[in-house]
Design a protein around this motif. Structure first.
Motif, PDB file in Angstrom:
ATOM      1  N   TRP A 225     -34.095 -12.286  -1.493  1.00 43.42           N
ATOM      2  CA  TRP A 225     -34.009 -13.446  -0.602  1.00 43.42           C
ATOM      3  C   TRP A 225     -32.553 -13.774  -0.262  1.00 43.42           C
ATOM      4  O   TRP A 225     -32.186 -13.858   0.915  1.00 43.42           O
ATOM      5  CB  TRP A 225     -34.686 -14.650  -1.267  1.00 43.42           C
ATOM      6  CG  TRP A 225     -34.765 -15.879  -0.387  1.00 43.42           C
ATOM      7  CD1 TRP A 225     -34.123 -16.095   0.805  1.00 43.42           C
ATOM      8  CD2 TRP A 225     -35.535 -17.060  -0.637  1.00 43.42           C
ATOM      9  NE1 TRP A 225     -34.441 -17.339   1.310  1.00 43.42           N
ATOM     10  CE2 TRP A 225     -35.299 -17.947   0.443  1.00 43.42           C
ATOM     11  CE3 TRP A 225     -36.379 -17.455  -1.663  1.00 43.42           C
ATOM     12  CZ2 TRP A 225     -35.898 -19.215   0.505  1.00 43.42           C
ATOM     13  CZ3 TRP A 225     -36.973 -18.719  -1.589  1.00 43.42           C
ATOM     14  CH2 TRP A 225     -36.738 -19.578  -0.520  1.00 43.42           C
ATOM     15  N   TRP A 228     -30.706 -11.357   1.945  1.00 38.44           N
ATOM     16  CA  TRP A 228     -31.073 -11.366   3.364  1.00 38.44           C
ATOM     17  C   TRP A 228     -30.059 -12.137   4.201  1.00 38.44           C
ATOM     18  O   TRP A 228     -30.029 -12.044   5.429  1.00 38.44           O
ATOM     19  CB  TRP A 228     -32.463 -11.952   3.554  1.00 38.44           C
ATOM     20  CG  TRP A 228     -33.335 -11.150   4.485  1.00 38.44           C
ATOM     21  CD1 TRP A 228     -33.299 -11.161   5.850  1.00 38.44           C
ATOM     22  CD2 TRP A 228     -34.382 -10.234   4.121  1.00 38.44           C
ATOM     23  NE1 TRP A 228     -34.264 -10.309   6.364  1.00 38.44           N
ATOM     24  CE2 TRP A 228     -34.942  -9.737   5.323  1.00 38.44           C
ATOM     25  CE3 TRP A 228     -34.907  -9.798   2.920  1.00 38.44           C
ATOM     26  CZ2 TRP A 228     -36.002  -8.822   5.349  1.00 38.44           C
ATOM     27  CZ3 TRP A 228     -35.960  -8.891   2.937  1.00 38.44           C
ATOM     28  CH2 TRP A 228     -36.487  -8.416   4.131  1.00 38.44           C
ATOM     29  N   THR A 254     -38.207 -18.504   5.641  1.00 38.96           N
ATOM     30  CA  THR A 254     -38.644 -18.008   4.337  1.00 38.96           C
ATOM     31  C   THR A 254     -39.188 -19.127   3.462  1.00 38.96           C
ATOM     32  O   THR A 254     -40.246 -18.982   2.824  1.00 38.96           O
ATOM     33  CB  THR A 254     -37.473 -17.311   3.627  1.00 38.96           C
ATOM     34  OG1 THR A 254     -36.973 -16.271   4.478  1.00 38.96           O
ATOM     35  CG2 THR A 254     -37.904 -16.721   2.307  1.00 38.96           C
ATOM     36  N   LEU A 285     -39.215 -13.575   5.209  1.00 37.75           N
ATOM     37  CA  LEU A 285     -37.990 -12.828   5.489  1.00 37.75           C
ATOM     38  C   LEU A 285     -38.230 -11.770   6.561  1.00 37.75           C
ATOM     39  O   LEU A 285     -37.410 -11.579   7.467  1.00 37.75           O
ATOM     40  CB  LEU A 285     -37.484 -12.169   4.203  1.00 37.75           C
ATOM     41  CG  LEU A 285     -36.960 -13.104   3.116  1.00 37.75           C
ATOM     42  CD1 LEU A 285     -36.801 -12.356   1.795  1.00 37.75           C
ATOM     43  CD2 LEU A 285     -35.625 -13.731   3.532  1.00 37.75           C
TER      44      LEU A 285
END
Length: 461
Positions: A225, A228, A254, A285
């Motif tokens: 996460w 990203w 997200t 994502l």
């Protein structure tokens, strides 16, 4: 008369065309993406599977990362972004000599060396995502062959067609901000197709495949996460306001997706599943990636609501009703989390792409071409918006067909040389049979004297 500080003056190491800030951000963004794979997905894969497959699953990811890099600098990068060979692929060539690596990249104000590194981590994570569908039964030696073949005959074609300025879909005006098509739809479709040809896990593994370490799984998911930030934030190739917009939208979508998936789990199954929340993170994502920097914040929330609900439905409900989905053993459900979420993101980008944001991202005279269907209606340019949506759908059809065909051919070719699937003994034993190693070597837990001599070579005995 003012002049630049000495440290900003151009010299041999910092040519006039290079922007130090952009170069620094691009290198940092690439490293964030690399951390999504190593250690992010290595940890996630090693934790989300049964104990007996932890080493094999983590090592499939680690091997792919290393293998892709060598192939990438030897021929892959130039096939994806080099001189045109065909409308969908470049001429194979090395990206190793200083004469090429120190030149200005085809986009951005930094050298080819930075661009090669940045694009490598995207190529690497694509192969690692494919592995998610094959965990728990693919012959590791077959995987070693699959990685370079698929990179060469599938990834390079998608990347050149969609991302290279000379690619046919790029010229048409497709919007794939950071890889919704090239990476996620491709990996999801490929993983599902390869899973069909490799065959299913053992019956026992299909019945019970509980994660061996939920907390480590969350650690891996957290790295994915946060990584990203570089994935979507590096896509503009410049440390710009567009990069800022892309990063914020990424996290908005997200978080919304996670909460949506979690809510559905609570409503229908009465339990706030951590594994389900992890799936919601991934789908959010993936969904925002095609349009991260060209949609507004409210659109990111809409995309999060849909990415947390539609893949949830296909994975939790449709999976058990559709005969095709039940027939294919997709270990981590990459068809749902990547292919379906990526398709959803590509289509929604075609709806919500804001022309002003597109102008900031593309910085070209024909930026009006990149207009979402909703804004086409709003501005009276219905035809332009409909055309953009059509191009987005055409890109999906191309990526899906390419990867079904190429993956099938590659799997059938490998099958002639080596079995795609592990034998029954290896399926029963797992890591110890495949690698001669186990993930958790607890004192007195299954120690084998015959391993002592081998371990002594590495200083472990």
């Amino acid at each position: 008369m003012s002049q630049f500080p000495g440290n900003l003056m151009p010299d041999e190491a910092s040519p006039e065309w290079m922007n130090k800030g952009d170069n620094a951000w691009q290198l940092a963004a690439a490293t964030l993406v690399g951390l999504q794979s190593v250690p992010g997905l290595v940890i996630l894969y090693g934790s989300i599977v049964k104990k007996k497959w932890a080493v094999n699953s983590a090592f499939m990811a680690l091997y792919a990362f290393a293998s892709v890099l060598v192939c990438w600098v030897t021929w892959g990068y130039r096939m994806s972004f080099g001189d045109k060979l065909l409308p969908f692929v470049g001429i194979p060539n090395v990206a190793l000599d200083e004469k090429f690596l120190l030149q200005k990249a085809f986009l951005g104000s930094f050298p080819n060396a930075t661009m090669v590194y940045f694009q490598f981590v995207f190529a690497a994570i694509t192969l690692i995502l494919i592995a998610g569908a094959l965990l728990g039964r693919m012959n590791f030696h077959a995987w070693m062959i699959f990685v370079p073949l698929w990179l060469t005959f599938s990834y390079t074609i998608s990347a050149y067609s969609i991302w290279c300025p000379d690619g046919w879909l790029s010229k048409m005006g497709i919007i794939d901000f950071a890889g919704g098509y090239v990476i996620h739809v491709a990996s999801g479709v490929t993983g599902f197709t390869a899973a069909y040809w490799v065959g299913p896990r053992s019956i026992k593994d299909q019945e019970t495949f509980i994660p061996n370490n939920i907390l480590s799984m969350l650690t891996g998911a957290g790295l994915v996460w946060m990584g990203w930030t570089g994935f979507n934030g590096g896509a503009p190739f410049v440390a710009s306001i567009n990069a800022s917009m892309a990063i914020l939208n990424t996290h908005i979508c997200t978080a919304t997706s996670l909460l949506t998936w979690l809510s559905l789990d609570i409503i229908f199954y009465k339990k706030p599943s951590v594994l389900g929340a992890t799936q919601g993170i991934i789908t959010g994502l993936v969904c925002i990636t095609p349009g991260a920097g060209v949609v507004q914040g409210w659109a990111a929330i809409m995309m999060g609501l849909l990415s947390g609900s539609i893949p949830w439905y296909t994975m939790m409900i449709l999976q058990n009703k559709c005969s095709l989905l039940k027939k294919v053993d997709d270990t981590l459900g990459v068809l749902h989390t990547h292919a379906i979420a990526g398709m959803l993101g590509g289509i929604l980008t075609g709806v919500f792409a804001e022309p002003k944001l597109s102008r900031i991202f593309y910085l070209v005279d024909n930026w009006q071409h990149y207009i979402g269907f909703a804004y086409g209606i709003q501005s009276g340019r219905f035809g332009a918006g409909l055309k953009q949506l059509g191009i987005q759908i055409l890109g999906l059809v191309f990526v899906i067909c390419l990867n079904v065909v190429m993956t099938t051919l590659i799997c059938l070719l490998i099958k002639v040389v080596i079995p795609l699937r592990l034998n029954e003994e290896a399926l029963h034993m797992g890591d110890d049979s495949v690698h001669g190693e186990e993930a958790y070597a607890l004192y007195g837990d299954g120690e084998k004297r015959e391993n002592f001599k081998e371990n002594a070579v590495y200083g472990f005995a």
